[in-house]
Design a protein around this motif. Sequence first.
Motif, mmCIF file in Angstrom:
data_model
loop_
_atom_site.group_PDB
_atom_site.id
_atom_site.type_symbol
_atom_site.label_atom_id
_atom_site.label_comp_id
_atom_site.label_asym_id
_atom_site.label_seq_id
_atom_site.Cartn_x
_atom_site.Cartn_y
_atom_site.Cartn_z
ATOM 1 N N THR A 166 0.834 -1.204 0.000
ATOM 2 C CA THR A 166 0.000 0.000 0.000
ATOM 3 C C THR A 166 0.868 1.254 0.000
ATOM 4 O O THR A 166 0.624 2.207 -0.747
ATOM 5 N N ILE A 167 1.902 1.241 0.834
ATOM 6 C CA ILE A 167 2.815 2.386 0.893
ATOM 7 C C ILE A 167 3.526 2.573 -0.443
ATOM 8 O O ILE A 167 3.584 3.682 -0.988
ATOM 9 N N ALA A 168 4.058 1.487 -0.994
ATOM 10 C CA ALA A 168 4.801 1.581 -2.254
ATOM 11 C C ALA A 168 3.910 2.036 -3.398
ATOM 12 O O ALA A 168 4.304 2.876 -4.217
ATOM 13 N N GLY A 169 2.696 1.494 -3.471
ATOM 14 C CA GLY A 169 1.791 1.865 -4.548
ATOM 15 C C GLY A 169 1.408 3.328 -4.521
ATOM 16 O O GLY A 169 1.274 3.976 -5.567
ATOM 17 N N ASN A 170 1.242 3.872 -3.310
ATOM 18 C CA ASN A 170 0.882 5.281 -3.191
ATOM 19 C C ASN A 170 2.080 6.210 -3.371
ATOM 20 O O ASN A 170 1.934 7.336 -3.851
ATOM 21 N N LEU A 171 3.263 5.737 -2.982
ATOM 22 C CA LEU A 171 4.464 6.569 -3.097
ATOM 23 C C LEU A 171 4.966 6.690 -4.529
ATOM 24 O O LEU A 171 5.522 7.724 -4.915
ATOM 25 N N ALA A 172 4.789 5.634 -5.309
ATOM 26 C CA ALA A 172 5.433 5.556 -6.624
ATOM 27 C C ALA A 172 5.150 6.767 -7.500
ATOM 28 O O ALA A 172 6.034 7.241 -8.224
ATOM 29 N N GLY A 173 3.936 7.277 -7.458
ATOM 30 C CA GLY A 173 3.578 8.417 -8.294
ATOM 31 C C GLY A 173 3.994 9.756 -7.728
ATOM 32 O O GLY A 173 3.766 10.793 -8.358
ATOM 33 N N GLN A 174 4.633 9.750 -6.538
ATOM 34 C CA GLN A 174 5.034 10.998 -5.893
ATOM 35 C C GLN A 174 6.547 11.178 -5.842
ATOM 36 O O GLN A 174 7.036 12.289 -5.632
ATOM 37 N N LEU A 175 7.286 10.098 -6.017
ATOM 38 C CA LEU A 175 8.735 10.164 -5.877
ATOM 39 C C LEU A 175 9.382 10.843 -7.073
ATOM 40 O O LEU A 175 9.001 10.629 -8.219
ATOM 41 N N LEU A 176 10.416 11.637 -6.781
ATOM 42 C CA LEU A 176 11.229 12.230 -7.837
ATOM 43 C C LEU A 176 12.336 11.271 -8.261
ATOM 44 O O LEU A 176 12.617 11.112 -9.448
ATOM 45 N N GLY A 177 12.984 10.652 -7.258
ATOM 46 C CA GLY A 177 14.126 9.799 -7.565
ATOM 47 C C GLY A 177 14.262 8.641 -6.602
ATOM 48 O O GLY A 177 13.468 8.480 -5.669
ATOM 49 N N ALA A 178 15.319 7.848 -6.811
ATOM 50 C CA ALA A 178 15.541 6.648 -6.014
ATOM 51 C C ALA A 178 15.796 6.966 -4.553
ATOM 52 O O ALA A 178 15.467 6.175 -3.664
ATOM 53 N N TYR A 179 16.402 8.131 -4.274
ATOM 54 C CA TYR A 179 16.753 8.501 -2.901
ATOM 55 C C TYR A 179 15.769 9.516 -2.309
ATOM 56 O O TYR A 179 16.093 10.186 -1.327
ATOM 57 N N ASP A 180 14.595 9.621 -2.886
ATOM 58 C CA ASP A 180 13.658 10.655 -2.446
ATOM 59 C C ASP A 180 13.188 10.461 -1.014
ATOM 60 O O ASP A 180 12.743 11.410 -0.374
ATOM 61 N N LEU A 181 13.247 9.231 -0.500
ATOM 62 C CA LEU A 181 12.847 8.970 0.884
ATOM 63 C C LEU A 181 13.955 9.313 1.876
ATOM 64 O O LEU A 181 13.760 9.224 3.090
ATOM 65 N N GLY A 182 15.120 9.678 1.360
ATOM 66 C CA GLY A 182 16.241 10.012 2.237
ATOM 67 C C GLY A 182 17.052 8.818 2.665
ATOM 68 O O GLY A 182 18.091 8.961 3.307
ATOM 69 N N VAL A 183 16.586 7.618 2.334
ATOM 70 C CA VAL A 183 17.298 6.372 2.622
ATOM 71 C C VAL A 183 17.220 5.493 1.371
ATOM 72 O O VAL A 183 16.301 5.639 0.565
ATOM 73 N N PRO A 184 18.158 4.576 1.188
ATOM 74 C CA PRO A 184 18.128 3.750 -0.029
ATOM 75 C C PRO A 184 17.054 2.672 0.029
ATOM 76 O O PRO A 184 16.906 1.976 1.029
ATOM 77 N N VAL A 185 16.294 2.554 -1.067
ATOM 78 C CA VAL A 185 15.337 1.456 -1.189
ATOM 79 C C VAL A 185 15.602 0.641 -2.455
ATOM 80 O O VAL A 185 14.911 -0.343 -2.714
ATOM 81 N N LEU A 186 16.594 1.081 -3.233
ATOM 82 C CA LEU A 186 17.115 0.293 -4.353
ATOM 83 C C LEU A 186 18.589 0.061 -4.070
ATOM 84 O O LEU A 186 19.084 0.418 -3.002
ATOM 85 N N ASP A 187 19.298 -0.527 -5.003
ATOM 86 C CA ASP A 187 20.738 -0.706 -4.827
ATOM 87 C C ASP A 187 21.386 0.650 -4.549
ATOM 88 O O ASP A 187 21.102 1.645 -5.234
ATOM 89 N N VAL A 188 22.265 0.725 -3.551
ATOM 90 C CA VAL A 188 22.813 2.012 -3.117
ATOM 91 C C VAL A 188 23.634 2.695 -4.201
ATOM 92 O O VAL A 188 23.838 3.920 -4.151
ATOM 93 N N ARG A 189 24.109 1.950 -5.185
ATOM 94 C CA ARG A 189 24.915 2.551 -6.259
ATOM 95 C C ARG A 189 24.064 3.063 -7.414
ATOM 96 O O ARG A 189 24.593 3.647 -8.365
ATOM 97 N N THR A 190 22.773 2.878 -7.341
ATOM 98 C CA THR A 190 21.874 3.295 -8.417
ATOM 99 C C THR A 190 21.290 4.668 -8.136
ATOM 100 O O THR A 190 20.784 4.925 -7.041
ATOM 101 N N VAL A 191 21.378 5.566 -9.123
ATOM 102 C CA VAL A 191 20.639 6.824 -9.073
ATOM 103 C C VAL A 191 19.550 6.725 -10.139
ATOM 104 O O VAL A 191 19.735 6.080 -11.172
ATOM 105 N N ALA A 192 18.425 7.357 -9.873
ATOM 106 C CA ALA A 192 17.314 7.176 -10.806
ATOM 107 C C ALA A 192 16.310 8.309 -10.710
ATOM 108 O O ALA A 192 16.182 8.964 -9.668
ATOM 109 N N ALA A 193 15.614 8.525 -11.809
ATOM 110 C CA ALA A 193 14.390 9.329 -11.821
ATOM 111 C C ALA A 193 13.230 8.346 -11.851
ATOM 112 O O ALA A 193 13.323 7.295 -12.481
ATOM 113 N N VAL A 194 12.161 8.664 -11.134
ATOM 114 C CA VAL A 194 11.005 7.761 -11.061
ATOM 115 C C VAL A 194 9.820 8.399 -11.774
ATOM 116 O O VAL A 194 9.372 9.490 -11.402
ATOM 117 N N GLY A 195 9.325 7.714 -12.798
ATOM 118 C CA GLY A 195 8.179 8.204 -13.538
ATOM 119 C C GLY A 195 8.447 9.558 -14.182
ATOM 120 O O GLY A 195 9.590 9.893 -14.547
#
Length: 324
Positions: A166-195
């Motif tokens: 539920t959290i992930a589904g609602n967050l996905a459309g709001q995130l700017l990037g992989a580190y937008d939560l301030g902590v890593p939720v993908l591989d720490v070496r990955t930078v990304a734009a989301v959507g």
Amino acid sequence: MPQWVYHDHMSDPFSGGFDPRIFEQVPLFRELAKVMSWTRGPVNWDLAQQTAGSLVTSTGPRGDRDEQELAAAVRVAEMWLDQATGLEAVDGPARSLSTEQWVREATTSTGLGQLVEPLAAGMSQALSQGLPEQLRAMDSQPGLGDALRQSFGAMGAMMYGVQVGTIAGNLAGQLLGAYDLGVPVLDVRTVAAVGDTYERFAGDYDVDPTEMRFWLALRESLFRRMYAGVPWLQPELSSLITEFAKAADFNPDRLMEQFGAAGIDPSNLESLSSALGGEEFTVEPTTEQQRVLNRLQALVAFVEAYAEVVIGAAGGTRLGAYGR
């Protein structure tokens, strides 16, 4: 219309002709069997992905051009950061993820699982080892106790799976990037734009999309330098999360009351998400957990504050809209 399995003597339900396979064709029982057979860890990640997938707003696939533009911005951002911080650059991919891609990769044991599995493991253990009082008498019966513990562990995994999804589904459309939560939720070496969030943000606030992309590249690259390059930071984060989980106090009897009061239907993801997200499933932190939580919040706040200072130094005079 389900095709029921009948025998000639099924007209008499007490004649011994009942075929339990009919339950395989009833959605509720079929889904319940899947949920209760989960044994692959304290979070049911299959259910998490299904729940997130049912909630996420699709932005469509991102193209090669999106990824190339982000990678180019990251290369420039790394040069700017070299002039603003002593933290070394860290190699890794720059990716442009659709919201669906982020959900698939984040709702795993190596994604959001790093944050939630320690706490989920505590609940699973409480449910599987501390049987409610009314069921403890059955624990001595051969095989039944183990089956009950496995079932209650699966219930805990279901609860966390739905909540994380539920959290992930609602967050996905709001995130700017992989580190937008301030902590890593993908591989720490990955930078990304989301959507397309950063593009929509730029449009809403009348910011040049290219400047917005460079700001995002700065932020993502700096967080990568911190979490993948500072030797103590990621272990300290993990240690605090584990410490927070160990300080929890789960009451198996209370948890079972919550499950019973929720009216859970595993075949309906929307109602399941609503039931498990209600106030009745809120677990108040213990005094020790609150102490650890204060330290965890201080660590994340420190990282965010450092990022703000460094990004300001690196991009403040280069990005015209930075001070807005």
